[in-house]
Design a protein around this motif. Structure first.
Motif, PDB file in Angstrom:
ATOM      1  N   PRO A 116      -2.425   8.574  -4.297  1.00  0.00           N
ATOM      2  CA  PRO A 116      -2.747   9.018  -3.264  1.00  0.00           C
ATOM      3  C   PRO A 116      -4.141   9.343  -2.796  1.00  0.00           C
ATOM      4  O   PRO A 116      -4.519   9.343  -1.792  1.00  0.00           O
ATOM      5  N   ILE A 131       0.992  -1.310   0.197  1.00  0.00           N
ATOM      6  CA  ILE A 131       0.030  -0.227  -0.011  1.00  0.00           C
ATOM      7  C   ILE A 131       0.825   1.345   0.189  1.00  0.00           C
ATOM      8  O   ILE A 131       0.356   2.234  -0.510  1.00  0.00           O
ATOM      9  N   GLU A 132       2.062   1.196   0.440  1.00  0.00           N
ATOM     10  CA  GLU A 132       3.100   2.400   0.537  1.00  0.00           C
ATOM     11  C   GLU A 132       3.103   2.613  -1.116  1.00  0.00           C
ATOM     12  O   GLU A 132       3.121   3.876  -1.586  1.00  0.00           O
ATOM     13  N   ALA A 133       3.462   1.679  -1.646  1.00  0.00           N
ATOM     14  CA  ALA A 133       3.622   1.933  -3.129  1.00  0.00           C
ATOM     15  C   ALA A 133       2.181   2.336  -3.960  1.00  0.00           C
ATOM     16  O   ALA A 133       2.326   3.509  -4.730  1.00  0.00           O
ATOM     17  N   GLY A 161      -6.217   6.902  -0.691  1.00  0.00           N
ATOM     18  CA  GLY A 161      -6.055   6.887   0.740  1.00  0.00           C
ATOM     19  C   GLY A 161      -7.350   6.938   1.699  1.00  0.00           C
ATOM     20  O   GLY A 161      -7.497   6.383   2.854  1.00  0.00           O
ATOM     21  N   MET A 170       0.048   4.162  -2.615  1.00  0.00           N
ATOM     22  CA  MET A 170      -0.402   5.558  -2.188  1.00  0.00           C
ATOM     23  C   MET A 170       0.561   6.428  -2.747  1.00  0.00           C
ATOM     24  O   MET A 170       0.257   7.735  -2.887  1.00  0.00           O
ATOM     25  N   THR A 171       1.766   6.042  -3.235  1.00  0.00           N
ATOM     26  CA  THR A 171       2.713   6.746  -3.823  1.00  0.00           C
ATOM     27  C   THR A 171       2.261   7.146  -5.322  1.00  0.00           C
ATOM     28  O   THR A 171       2.358   8.058  -5.881  1.00  0.00           O
TER      29      THR A 171
END
Lengths: 91, 416, 988
Positions: free
Chosen positions: B323, B315-317, B326, B319-320
């Motif tokens: 975004p 999810i970090e990827a 989120g 959201m990058t």
């Protein structure tokens, strides 16, 4: 999932990278069937549904390779020991 | 019963009381010409094409759970033919052609939706690698377009073009790629195979092989012995376990891959988009859920579930890349067990046991391959000759060094 | 506020709050949820269902709500699909309805409802197949327009999310009677305890019931216990915190809502916090969820769960209707009638499906005040947007109608077992309470208590909470405190399972949000989709945002009836995390966008920034890509200038990002011999050597130089991209493969700043920096020395990647900034030019050096022209496997150089090579171009690539085909070293 590192204590699995089967042993490169044995060593790794001995590297910790005994069906970790220490004991 | 708009109207007017079962529930016969182990997408497709292309119908599919309970029931539904290597992509190109005609072929709407697959690139090196791959596709007659940053902006304006850590430099667009309603693939093949006379045996678990003088003669199951002249294994995720019953060790490890879906949202993402600076892919289902995934959990597993660090990593990827997601909520996560082969490519081949055939090692690319896998595995089972599209997918390629390593990660299955 | 009662409730009437729904202003109180406030204002129609766009009201008062979903907030803050039963009211809250057009009352797509016979379960699998091209063009766009419920704003989520990491002895999930009792016992025992509850008010059902504990209102008892817990230093009470997932080794995922209940969001506070909690024992006391009964019209606004009606009455002082009918198959429904009567509301009838005319104990007064019917079922509901009446059918086949605007339904309670099955244990059916409970096969660290365990009375829940704590404490070797179980109601569960009204003529809804009806289940059965997973996937039962919390068990019970199997045999589908939907942003925390990966800066970063550098990322480092000078408008101008300067005079480039591994020990040389293809044990002290590393599968892994700083001391360099991987590889070699080697290593990548100074004038620059003699005689090619650099102990290497006379100067990283400025100063007279990775790339391509484009994991040493670097005299990692037939095949593409046949055309990396007379298809691809550049030195484009036959075919012409760009031109194969093949420059 938490790995009981013998040096650092119980740590989250995300500090580690994982290589897989720890039971393989690098064959003698000069052996009579070195090609066959190396094929086995590199490509035919244990993949049991159940207890598995596997190599975990505490990359974001003590940088030690561990032999972790873990169940691949339940993810329960039975224990971990230093790979180097283990080999030394056997000698 | 043929499905059509007319059939829906007719049945609706009679209170929807006359629909027929999509497949029959059968008792196993004592013997079959061919037994296929695994009632997932590949096993069912194999049965279907055995009947359809080779008129072989004395065939049973044995499935330990319910039909479609393997990875065909828990994937992220993407189809594409955007491979690099000549040993791979003609096979996937054939699969894509089969997808395009599939619904009329088996008269079941699997909602094959060619809404495009866009692989983003974030560096010159990735751009060059995308060009090489895109050119492979084009040289094969598969569609591919190389987009620059502006092109991506135009095609996918919903992505984040402001982030400067891994700026989007361009992308490889494959318009014929897209999504398919995954369960319907299993059901469509099952229905088609059943209609042609194949026996589909659910809740029938294989517990062992009957092997005599190096030749397989049948399978032991939870419902008794079933004899067979030929047995095909299509049990990705459980391949090592089943192969072990036949005394085989294979260049495969089982790994868990998680996937995710959000709550239903009004459409925001039309096609499939993959991030290049972190493993992440996303599409939106026809129900409105954002369906996404990324990396393996990395450890060997048969548990069909993963852990939080991987969820976060994926999810970090995400959201990058986007975004705006989120504020959507994660509704469900699940895990599938992947047959990770040692070079990241599948195996469709004969085995050292006579009469036992192998279809395995699909890593996390098995869904898109379902039609061609069934097509080619049926060919192998019927003729004992590998189909020309799977010649490079042999079991001995590891020993001989003829690897099909798309990403160059080598003999480390969790890196493919 | 037409529904608000005069008295009571756990709301603060001194704090009125204004809010709006679909632009209409309303008022509620502090302590309200959006749902209770809307009901208090008489708003019943709050949403539309997914498929048929049926008008819907609140079904529940908790997180299981399927109907009452809203978009909350505006602009980028807008959040879709928020359950009104969970959303706390705040002043200024803006809520909008979803999935309707043009308005909630008049929704065009409710036309679907009239088409329902044609839109039965799975209808789309049977049509839309003709003509083929219509799916993407006509049918699917139409379907997609109807997809989803709420809408995202499309703007980046403006909020931040934190991550928290907690460790405790005992995690208690749920702060109802069982959870509070367990936490109290564990807390008093001194254990480290975390109690998490999704609600903002601890107490669970005690807040919603008019029940007493130890002789006073249950919510008072709960409040006191919660206050005591909050006062204990060893206990952390987490309100607004959902435990959403069970993971391995006692890990749990929690999501804590921090600001969703605040009108004025405080600056600098994250919106939510995602917790990883590791607990040695976990007491799961997260309650149970009341289940509906399927009957015709059971989805009309005004049909509500009986327990929810009590919650609205008792906790929020809201009467959801004026005249109620209660429909129940157990004792619990009767309580609703009693509470309604106690609150002065009218109850038209209690309709009990059970036969036997037995009024539950304690309910005699209810029976006295209202009509009571046993063995009766409800066959219809009058009204469309609101209940107007209820049609019942008695055992004799007589129908009658009651006027009512509220229908309270209790089909029994489903223990919330989701967390117990996340790790694979399947819930088991208990016939005596007609419910699934947690399996005994669940993980041993999970203890279940209270209604989550099927202990449905308050007294049982309190008792189980205490014994769960005692068990957990005993497991952990702690002594449990002496604690008395408070006195409370202890009504035995008396339920006769009743799932659906078979006589229903209309549609009886099971999954409210996804509009799955009992008829759909029947259709699935008729069509053979009988496995629970088939049922779910075919009908979409349980796939909505509530994940079937009110629907699944009813659906599978109806299927069980149809198949004749028991519910136990039918089983459940798989429960998966999260148990309650969690904002996606929370999982990323702050590690996204700029912070998705750490950013590594070299010591010269500030200096490079001052010089106008454009940066590129490599292995998380930012490296200067080129240094734009005033007047340069295109990167090529900068790059050409920089590359030419190196060839002409001297340039400087930061090469600190290359991996550096310091290796020491008696067996250091042996280790290098085993990991490199070539020999290092013969290397003299004070010398460097280029080395190749293979993976054990025989493919190229990495390259770099290793310098011998002492007899037992080497410094290895790796490529930037592989620095981490090579370190791991070496540790594997020394700890796993050859643990007997006496060697130690450490990564020194970030400890040293290192600059390449290259070009004909480089020696003159270096001579001015270091104290030592750097003449060719004293410090020849491939020399290595410890030197004094501007008064600092440093290292000097005579290495060249550019092909020019070259040096690399290294100093401890803290001096890097000073060193680069010193280099520029002493180099000024030679017009020293900083160069970036683009010029570096040009210089290396001119010299035929390989980098990542060639070391792509698919090439062998021989492919890249290094066959002779693989020592025949010794083993090394990868050597045996490199001998496999497929890897020594003469037909493998090999490294070569390329120039356009016409001398000028641009070359493109990623092109394929095709023989001149062959067709341009993939089968005839004989290789590909790996790297290209414009060589300012040669005045033309040059390339490196892999082609069948390799450099041995120098002079041949092949086609360079790039269909993506429509290019198909002739290129000439050349030797890959375009410049100074004898290496005279670098040795000078």
């Amino acid at each position: 999932m938490r790995i009981p590192c013998p040096l650092c204590g119980e740590r989250d699995s995300k500090e580690f990278s994982i290589l897989g089967d720890a039971t393989v042993k690098r064959p003698d490169p000069d052996g009579p069937d070195a090609a066959g044995e190396f094929f086995d060593y590199v490509y035919l790794r244990d993949n049991p549904a159940g207890t598995h001995c596997e190599l975990w590297f505490h990359e974001a910790g003590c940088r030690q390779w561990l032999v972790v005994t873990r169940n691949t069906l339940t993810h329960e970790v039975a224990g971990a020991e230093l790979s180097a220490g283990r080999k030394a004991k056997k000698r | 019963m043929r499905y059509s708009a007319l059939s829906i109207v007719k049945n609706a007017l009679s209170g929807n009381r006359h629909w027929k079962p999509v497949w029959r529930e059968r008792e196993p016969k004592k013997a079959y010409d061919i037994v296929i182990i695994g009632g997932g997408g590949h096993g069912l497709a194999t049965a279907y094409y055995l009947a359809r292309n080779f008129n072989l119908t004395n065939v049973a599919v044995v499935e330990k759970g319910y039909l479609g309970s393997g990875n065909v029931g828990r994937n992220t539904t993407i189809i594409r033919a955007n491979y690099l290597l000549h040993g791979n992509n003609p096979f996937y190109a054939h699969s894509l052609k089969l997808w395009e005609g599939l619904e009329r072929d088996f008269n079941f709407n699997a909602m094959v939706s060619q809404r495009g697959v866009l692989n983003l690139v974030h560096s010159d090196a990735q751009y060059d690698a995308a060009a090489r791959r895109g050119n492979s596709m084009r040289l094969l007659g598969v569609d591919a377009e190389l987009l620059d940053r502006r092109g991506v902006q135009k095609y996918a304006p919903y992505l984040n073009f402001d982030q400067e850590r891994f700026p989007i430099q361009g992308g490889l667009l494959h318009r014929r790629g897209g999504n398919v309603r995954h369960d319907a693939v299993a059901w469509g093949y099952a229905r088609g195979a059943d209609a042609r006379g194949v026996d589909l045996l659910q809740n029938t678990e294989v517990t062992g092989f009957k092997i005599s003088r190096g030749r397989v003669t049948g399978v032991e199951t939870s419902r008794g012995l079933i004899r067979a002249k030929k047995v095909g294994m299509a049990v990705a995720g459980s391949t090592s376990r089943v192969a072990a019953m036949a005394g085989m060790r294979l260049p495969i490890e089982s790994h868990v891959l998680q996937a995710f879906v959000s709550e239903g949202l009004k459409p925001i993402v039309p096609g499939v988009v993959t991030f290049g600076a972190g493993h992440f892919y996303l599409s939106q289902s026809d129900k409105g859920g954002l369906v996404f995934g990324g990396d393996l959990d990395m450890y060997n597993s048969y548990a069909q579930r993963g852990n939080l660090p991987t969820v976060e990593h994926v999810i970090e990827a995400g959201m990058t890349l986007m975004p705006s997601i989120g504020r959507a909520r994660l509704l469900r996560s699940w895990g599938g067990v992947m047959d990770m082969s040692m070079d990241g490519s599948p195996i469709i081949d004969l085995t050292p046991v006579k009469g036992l055939y192998l279809n395995a090692g699909w890593c996390y690319g098995g869904f898109k391959a379902t039609p061609a896998s069934g097509w080619c595995f049926a060919h192998l089972l019927a003729t004992d000759e590998p189909h020309q599209l799977t010649r490079a997918m042999g079991l001995d390629r590891f020993e001989r060094g003829h690897l099909l390593d798309e990403t160059g990660r080598g003999a480390q299955p969790n890196l493919h | 506020m037409s529904g608000r009662l005069e008295r009571g409730g756990l709301i603060d009437r001194s704090k009125p709050l204004g809010f709006s729904f679909d632009s209409r202003r309303h008022q509620g109180y502090h302590g309200d949820t959006l749902a209770s406030a809307l009901l208090a204002n008489g708003v019943r129609l709050v949403g539309r269902s997914f498929k048929y766009h049926r008008p819907r009201g609140f079904l529940s008062a908790g997180p299981e709500e399927p109907n009452g979903l809203f978009e909350i907030g505006e602009g980028a803050h807008r959040e879709p699909n928020t359950r009104g039963t969970v959303q706390e009211l705040y002043d200024g809250l803006v809520a909008s309805s979803q999935n309707r057009w043009p308005s909630l009352r008049f929704d065009v797509l409710s036309f679907n409802d009239w088409l329902a016979p044609f839109l039965s379960a799975g209808f789309y699998y049977k049509t839309f197949m003709w003509p083929a091209s219509f799916w993407e063009k006509v049918y699917e766009p139409f379907i997609r327009r109807a997809a989803g419920l709420g809408a995202l704003s499309g703007e980046p989520d403006p909020d931040a999310y934190d991550h928290g990491y907690g460790f405790c002895d005992i995690l208690v999930v749920g702060a109802g009677p069982a959870g509070l009792m367990a936490a109290l016992a564990a807390g008093r025992a001194g254990a480290r305890v975390i109690v998490a509850d999704e609600d903002f008010l601890p107490g669970g059902r005690l807040n919603g019931e008019a029940l007493e504990v130890d002789g006073r209102p249950g919510h008072e008892w709960a409040g006191e216990v919660a206050a005591e817990l909050a006062s204990m230093p060893n206990v952390r009470v987490m309100k607004r915190t959902a435990v959403f997932g069970a993971y391995d080794s006692g890990d749990w995922g929690l999501y804590e809502r921090l600001t969703d209940h605040l009108g004025q969001k405080p600056e600098g506070i994250a919106r939510g916090r995602l917790w990883h909690v590791n607990a040695r024992r976990t007491i799961i006391a997260c309650g149970s969820i009341e289940r509906p009964i399927a009957f015709a019209g059971n989805d009309v606004p005004g049909v509500m769960m009986a327990g929810a009606v009590r919650t609205y009455l008792n906790r929020f002082a809201v009467a959801p209707g004026k005249r109620a009918v209660v429909f129940t198959n157990n004792e619990d429904g009767w309580r609703t009638a009693r509470d309604l009567l106690d609150a002065g509301q009218e109850v038209a009838a209690v309709v009990d499906t059970r036969k036997g005319d037995r009024v539950p104990a304690g309910m005699e007064a209810v029976a006295g005040e209202t009509r009571v019917a046993f063995g009766v079922r409800i066959t219809g509901v009058l009204g469309r947007k609101s209940v107007r009446g209820v049609e019942i059918l008695d055992g004799d086949g007589h129908s009658s109608v009651f006027a009512a605007d509220l229908l309270a339904v209790s089909g029994g309670w489903n223990p919330t077992v989701h967390l117990t099955s996340h790790k694979g244990a399947k819930p088991v059916w208990r016939e005596d309470i007609a419910a699934f409970v947690a399996s005994k096969d669940r993980p041993g660290d999970q203890i279940i208590a209270g209604t989550a365990n099927g202990a449905f009375s308050t007294a049982q829940a309190l008792g189980e909470g205490l014994s769960a704590a005692e068990q957990a404490l005993s497991d952990l070797g702690r002594k449990a405190p002496r604690l008395r179980v408070p006195k409370a109601e202890n009504t035995a569960t008396a339920i006769e399972a009743f799932w659906h009204v078979g006589e229903a003529r209309g549609r009886a809804f099971i999954d409210f949000q996804n509009d799955v009806t009992a008829k759909d289940v029947k259709l699935a059965h008729a069509e053979g989709y009988r496995a629970v997973e088939h049922l779910k996937r075919y009908t979409t039962l349980g796939m909505a945002t509530d994940q079937g919390k009110t629907a699944n068990v009813t659906g599978l019970a109806v299927m069980a009836e149809l198949t004749g199997r028991t519910i136990a045999e039918t089983g459940t589908t798989v429960f998966r995390p999260p148990t309650t939907p969690v904002p996606i942003g929370a999982f990323a925390g702050r590690a996204h966008g700029r912070h998705q990966q750490p950013t590594r800066l070299t010591a010269s970063h500030d200096w490079a920034t001052e010089r106008g550098a454009v940066f590129v990322e490599a292995g998380n480092w930012l490296r200067a890509q080129w240094f734009a000078q005033p007047g340069e408008t295109d990167w090529r101008q900068s790059c050409d200038r920089e590359a030419a300067a190196v060839r002409r005079s001297v340039g400087v480039c930061d090469v600190s990002t290359l991996g550096k591994i310091d290796i020491q020990g008696p067996d250091a040389a042996t280790l290098l011999d085993r990991v490199y293809t070539n020999t290092f044990s013969t290397l003299a002290v004070g010398k460097a050597r280029y080395g190749l590393m293979l993976r054990e599968d025989g493919m190229m892994f990495d390259d770099g130089t290793a310098s011998r700083l002492g007899e037992t001391h080497f410094l290895m360099t790796t490529t930037t991209a592989n620095a981490v991987g090579v370190m791991r590889h070496l540790e594997h070699a020394t700890q796993v493969i050859w643990p007997d080697l006496d060697v130690q290593m450490i990564s020194a990548t970030e400890q040293w700043a290192q600059f390449a100074i290259a070009g004909p004038k480089s020696r003159e620059v270096v001579a001015r920096l270091v104290d030592e003699d750097v003449s060719n005689e004293a410090f020849p090619y491939m020399g290595v020395a410890e030197v004094t650099v501007c008064g600092v102990a440093g290292r000097l290497f005579r290495l060249s990647f550019s092909g020019e006379l070259g040096f690399e100067v290294a100093v401890p990283a803290r001096h890097g900034d000073a060193l680069i400025r010193a280099i520029m100063e002493v180099g000024a007279q030679f017009e020293i030019t900083p160069y970036g990775t683009e010029a570096l790339n040009v210089l290396r391509i001119e010299k035929g050096h390989v980098t990542g484009a060639e070391l792509n994991g698919q090439t062998t040493a021989a492919d890249l022209g290094f066959a002779r670097m693989v020592s025949a005299k010794k083993d090394c990692i990868g050597k045996v496997m490199a001998g496999r037939e497929g890897l020594v095949d003469e037909d493998r593409p090999r490294l070569a150089g390329f120039v356009a046949a016409d001398g000028q055309a641009r070359l493109w990396a990623g092109s394929h090579f095709i023989e001149e007379d062959a067709p341009a298809d993939l089968a005839h691809s004989i290789g590909h171009m790996t790297s290209v550049c414009y060589s300012p030195h040669l005045g033309r484009y040059i390339g490196l690539g892999l082609v069948r036959g390799g450099a041995a075919r120098a002079g041949d012409t092949v086609r360079m085909v790039h269909p993506l760009k429509g290019i198909d031109i002739a290129v000439e194969i050349a030797h890959p070293v375009f410049l100074d093949p004898q290496g005279e420059r670098l040795r000078g």
